[in-house]
Design a protein around this motif. Structure first.
Motif, PDB file in Angstrom:
ATOM      1  N   TYR A 239      30.927  28.383  17.618  1.00  0.00           N
ATOM      2  CA  TYR A 239      31.748  29.100  18.801  1.00  0.00           C
ATOM      3  C   TYR A 239      30.960  30.447  19.171  1.00  0.00           C
ATOM      4  O   TYR A 239      30.531  31.103  18.212  1.00  0.00           O
ATOM      5  N   VAL A 240      31.160  30.815  20.322  1.00  0.00           N
ATOM      6  CA  VAL A 240      30.546  32.084  20.865  1.00  0.00           C
ATOM      7  C   VAL A 240      31.471  32.932  21.582  1.00  0.00           C
ATOM      8  O   VAL A 240      32.094  32.188  22.453  1.00  0.00           O
ATOM      9  N   GLU A 241      31.405  34.210  21.720  1.00  0.00           N
ATOM     10  CA  GLU A 241      32.079  34.932  22.763  1.00  0.00           C
ATOM     11  C   GLU A 241      31.031  35.808  23.245  1.00  0.00           C
ATOM     12  O   GLU A 241      30.177  36.527  22.565  1.00  0.00           O
ATOM     13  N   LEU A 242      31.294  36.196  24.688  1.00  0.00           N
ATOM     14  CA  LEU A 242      30.176  36.952  25.225  1.00  0.00           C
ATOM     15  C   LEU A 242      31.293  38.027  26.076  1.00  0.00           C
ATOM     16  O   LEU A 242      32.218  37.683  26.332  1.00  0.00           O
ATOM     17  N   ARG A 243      30.791  39.330  25.848  1.00  0.00           N
ATOM     18  CA  ARG A 243      31.887  40.183  26.249  1.00  0.00           C
ATOM     19  C   ARG A 243      31.028  41.001  27.507  1.00  0.00           C
ATOM     20  O   ARG A 243      29.784  41.103  27.879  1.00  0.00           O
ATOM     21  N   CYS A 244      31.921  41.294  28.412  1.00  0.00           N
ATOM     22  CA  CYS A 244      31.809  42.213  29.788  1.00  0.00           C
ATOM     23  C   CYS A 244      32.599  43.071  29.773  1.00  0.00           C
ATOM     24  O   CYS A 244      33.553  43.183  29.916  1.00  0.00           O
ATOM     25  N   ASP A 245      31.861  44.432  30.191  1.00  0.00           N
ATOM     26  CA  ASP A 245      32.555  45.677  30.417  1.00  0.00           C
ATOM     27  C   ASP A 245      32.303  46.156  31.822  1.00  0.00           C
ATOM     28  O   ASP A 245      31.208  46.530  32.167  1.00  0.00           O
ATOM     29  N   PRO A 246      33.099  45.988  32.664  1.00  0.00           N
ATOM     30  CA  PRO A 246      32.890  46.265  34.168  1.00  0.00           C
ATOM     31  C   PRO A 246      32.852  47.871  34.422  1.00  0.00           C
ATOM     32  O   PRO A 246      33.226  48.656  33.603  1.00  0.00           O
ATOM     33  N   ILE A 247      32.582  47.964  35.573  1.00  0.00           N
ATOM     34  CA  ILE A 247      32.483  49.378  35.939  1.00  0.00           C
ATOM     35  C   ILE A 247      34.033  49.678  36.100  1.00  0.00           C
ATOM     36  O   ILE A 247      35.099  49.036  36.727  1.00  0.00           O
ATOM     37  N   SER A 248      34.497  51.096  35.674  1.00  0.00           N
ATOM     38  CA  SER A 248      35.938  51.403  35.645  1.00  0.00           C
ATOM     39  C   SER A 248      36.357  51.384  36.879  1.00  0.00           C
ATOM     40  O   SER A 248      35.568  51.794  37.804  1.00  0.00           O
ATOM     41  N   GLY A 249      37.512  50.902  37.007  1.00  0.00           N
ATOM     42  CA  GLY A 249      38.261  50.968  38.109  1.00  0.00           C
ATOM     43  C   GLY A 249      37.966  49.725  38.961  1.00  0.00           C
ATOM     44  O   GLY A 249      38.708  49.448  40.123  1.00  0.00           O
TER      45      GLY A 249
ATOM     46  N   TYR B 120      24.208  34.114  30.767  1.00  0.00           N
ATOM     47  CA  TYR B 120      25.412  34.389  31.185  1.00  0.00           C
ATOM     48  C   TYR B 120      25.637  35.675  32.027  1.00  0.00           C
ATOM     49  O   TYR B 120      25.267  36.733  31.272  1.00  0.00           O
ATOM     50  N   LEU B 121      25.949  35.702  33.344  1.00  0.00           N
ATOM     51  CA  LEU B 121      26.082  37.035  34.027  1.00  0.00           C
ATOM     52  C   LEU B 121      27.453  37.338  34.336  1.00  0.00           C
ATOM     53  O   LEU B 121      28.153  36.544  34.737  1.00  0.00           O
ATOM     54  N   CYS B 122      27.758  38.671  34.248  1.00  0.00           N
ATOM     55  CA  CYS B 122      29.061  39.236  34.586  1.00  0.00           C
ATOM     56  C   CYS B 122      28.743  40.282  35.758  1.00  0.00           C
ATOM     57  O   CYS B 122      27.705  40.964  35.950  1.00  0.00           O
ATOM     58  N   ALA B 123      29.628  40.093  36.534  1.00  0.00           N
ATOM     59  CA  ALA B 123      29.638  41.111  37.930  1.00  0.00           C
ATOM     60  C   ALA B 123      31.078  41.652  38.202  1.00  0.00           C
ATOM     61  O   ALA B 123      32.063  40.994  37.712  1.00  0.00           O
ATOM     62  N   SER B 124      31.426  43.008  38.685  1.00  0.00           N
ATOM     63  CA  SER B 124      32.474  43.498  39.120  1.00  0.00           C
ATOM     64  C   SER B 124      32.566  43.786  40.381  1.00  0.00           C
ATOM     65  O   SER B 124      31.216  44.192  41.129  1.00  0.00           O
ATOM     66  N   SER B 125      33.625  43.977  41.059  1.00  0.00           N
ATOM     67  CA  SER B 125      33.930  44.464  42.308  1.00  0.00           C
ATOM     68  C   SER B 125      34.851  45.402  42.625  1.00  0.00           C
ATOM     69  O   SER B 125      35.953  45.162  41.986  1.00  0.00           O
ATOM     70  N   LEU B 126      34.708  46.391  43.410  1.00  0.00           N
ATOM     71  CA  LEU B 126      36.064  47.373  43.656  1.00  0.00           C
ATOM     72  C   LEU B 126      36.764  46.642  44.655  1.00  0.00           C
ATOM     73  O   LEU B 126      37.970  46.932  44.467  1.00  0.00           O
ATOM     74  N   THR B 127      36.470  46.095  45.569  1.00  0.00           N
ATOM     75  CA  THR B 127      37.278  45.615  46.728  1.00  0.00           C
ATOM     76  C   THR B 127      36.983  44.029  46.829  1.00  0.00           C
ATOM     77  O   THR B 127      35.963  43.452  46.285  1.00  0.00           O
ATOM     78  N   ARG B 128      37.853  43.305  47.507  1.00  0.00           N
ATOM     79  CA  ARG B 128      37.460  41.891  47.959  1.00  0.00           C
ATOM     80  C   ARG B 128      36.109  41.801  48.623  1.00  0.00           C
ATOM     81  O   ARG B 128      36.103  42.368  49.522  1.00  0.00           O
TER      82      ARG B 128
ATOM     83  N   ASN C  60      36.278  40.897  52.039  1.00  0.00           N
ATOM     84  CA  ASN C  60      36.190  41.936  52.973  1.00  0.00           C
ATOM     85  C   ASN C  60      34.968  42.534  53.035  1.00  0.00           C
ATOM     86  O   ASN C  60      33.984  41.894  53.680  1.00  0.00           O
ATOM     87  N   THR C  61      34.772  43.518  52.248  1.00  0.00           N
ATOM     88  CA  THR C  61      33.475  43.891  52.229  1.00  0.00           C
ATOM     89  C   THR C  61      32.808  44.311  50.902  1.00  0.00           C
ATOM     90  O   THR C  61      31.809  45.096  50.710  1.00  0.00           O
ATOM     91  N   GLY C  62      33.475  43.834  49.831  1.00  0.00           N
ATOM     92  CA  GLY C  62      33.210  44.177  48.521  1.00  0.00           C
ATOM     93  C   GLY C  62      31.846  43.446  48.033  1.00  0.00           C
ATOM     94  O   GLY C  62      31.413  42.380  48.493  1.00  0.00           O
ATOM     95  N   GLU C  63      30.948  44.265  47.335  1.00  0.00           N
ATOM     96  CA  GLU C  63      29.846  43.874  46.958  1.00  0.00           C
ATOM     97  C   GLU C  63      29.876  43.688  45.256  1.00  0.00           C
ATOM     98  O   GLU C  63      30.716  44.460  44.805  1.00  0.00           O
ATOM     99  N   LEU C  64      29.291  42.785  44.935  1.00  0.00           N
ATOM    100  CA  LEU C  64      29.394  42.664  43.326  1.00  0.00           C
ATOM    101  C   LEU C  64      28.180  43.369  42.801  1.00  0.00           C
ATOM    102  O   LEU C  64      26.898  43.470  42.941  1.00  0.00           O
ATOM    103  N   PHE C  65      28.426  44.125  41.782  1.00  0.00           N
ATOM    104  CA  PHE C  65      27.549  44.856  40.774  1.00  0.00           C
ATOM    105  C   PHE C  65      27.297  43.905  39.304  1.00  0.00           C
ATOM    106  O   PHE C  65      28.518  43.680  38.943  1.00  0.00           O
ATOM    107  N   PHE C  66      26.233  43.378  39.310  1.00  0.00           N
ATOM    108  CA  PHE C  66      25.930  42.681  38.150  1.00  0.00           C
ATOM    109  C   PHE C  66      25.217  43.577  36.756  1.00  0.00           C
ATOM    110  O   PHE C  66      24.749  44.519  36.957  1.00  0.00           O
TER     111      PHE C  66
END
Lengths: 110, 116
Positions: free
Chosen positions: B18-28, B90-98, B101-107
């Motif tokens: 069993y494996v767990e991978l963690r992602c901590d996105p950009i705050s907000g 395994y890549l994680c990305a976060s986005s501030l907006t949709r 619309n115009t949201g970009e992903l930060f990886f």
């Protein structure tokens, strides 16, 4: 399919030359995004073009969008060795799911 | 930190573990995405969250894969009974907006999983 398809799969050029890569997609989009990935790293957002825009510039990057042909192109002018990377397009639809293709692998030789 | 953080950066495990991978996105950032990337391929979509809920999990390959984001911030991707074919970055990305619309992903830089 929601993913964009990049063309060519691979591109090799000399420093100082321009690099052009293309992206085709299937259905109407809200916007289209381009990303770069250096070997072993995460993707980095380069530029976003909205569906009502035809051309956009950012530094040495120029992106065009032709919604009638459902295609976009990314031009890198005066390329540098540091531009060596994989480039991905990601069409964005009404959902928020971004799907990436297999990318264009660009090699810039010094 | 200022960017998306993923841990561990490298994980070697044995088949069946069993494996767990963690992602901590950009705050907000309310949106959080998981992708899987094999060598020479583009990122393959797995799942994305809006807040605490999985808005689209259609990319999860089978029921051995599960992801949670209980407080709308950190996310964990869980893989049960790992198989050699699960080996990938395994890549994680976060986005501030949709992104619609115009949201970009930060990886993040990814978690490289190797299943022996």
């Amino acid at each position: 399919s929601q993913q964009g398809e990049e063309d060519p799969q691979a591109l090799s050029i000399q420093e100082g030359e321009n690099a052009t890569m293309n992206c085709s997609y299937k259905t109407s989009i809200n916007n289209l995004q381009w990303y770069r990935q250096n070997s072993g790293r995460g993707l980095v957002h380069l530029i976003l073009i909205r569906s009502n825009e035809r051309e956009k510039h950012s530094g040495r990057l120029r992106v065009t969008l032709d919604t009638s042909k459902k295609s976009s192109s990314l031009l890198i002018t005066a390329s540098r060795a540091a531009d060596t990377a994989s480039y991905f397009c990601a069409p964005s639809y009404n959902t928020d799911k971004l799907i990436f293709g297999t990318g264009t692998r660009l090699q810039v030789f010094p | 930190g200022a960017g998306v953080s993923q841990t561990p950066s490298n994980k070697v495990t044995e088949k069946g573990k069993y494996v767990e991978l963690r992602c901590d996105p950009i705050s907000g950032h309310t949106a959080l995405y998981w992708y899987r990337q094999s060598l020479g391929q583009g990122p393959e979509f797995l799942i994305y969250f809006q807040g605490t809920g999985a808005a689209d999990d259609s990319g999860l390959p089978n029921d051995r894969f599960f992801a949670v984001r209980p407080e709308g911030s950190v996310s964990t991707l869980k893989i049960q009974r790992t198989e050699r074919g699960d080996s990938a970055v395994y890549l994680c990305a976060s986005s501030l907006t949709r992104t619609a619309n115009t949201g970009e992903l930060f990886f993040g830089e990814g978690s490289r999983l190797t299943v022996l």
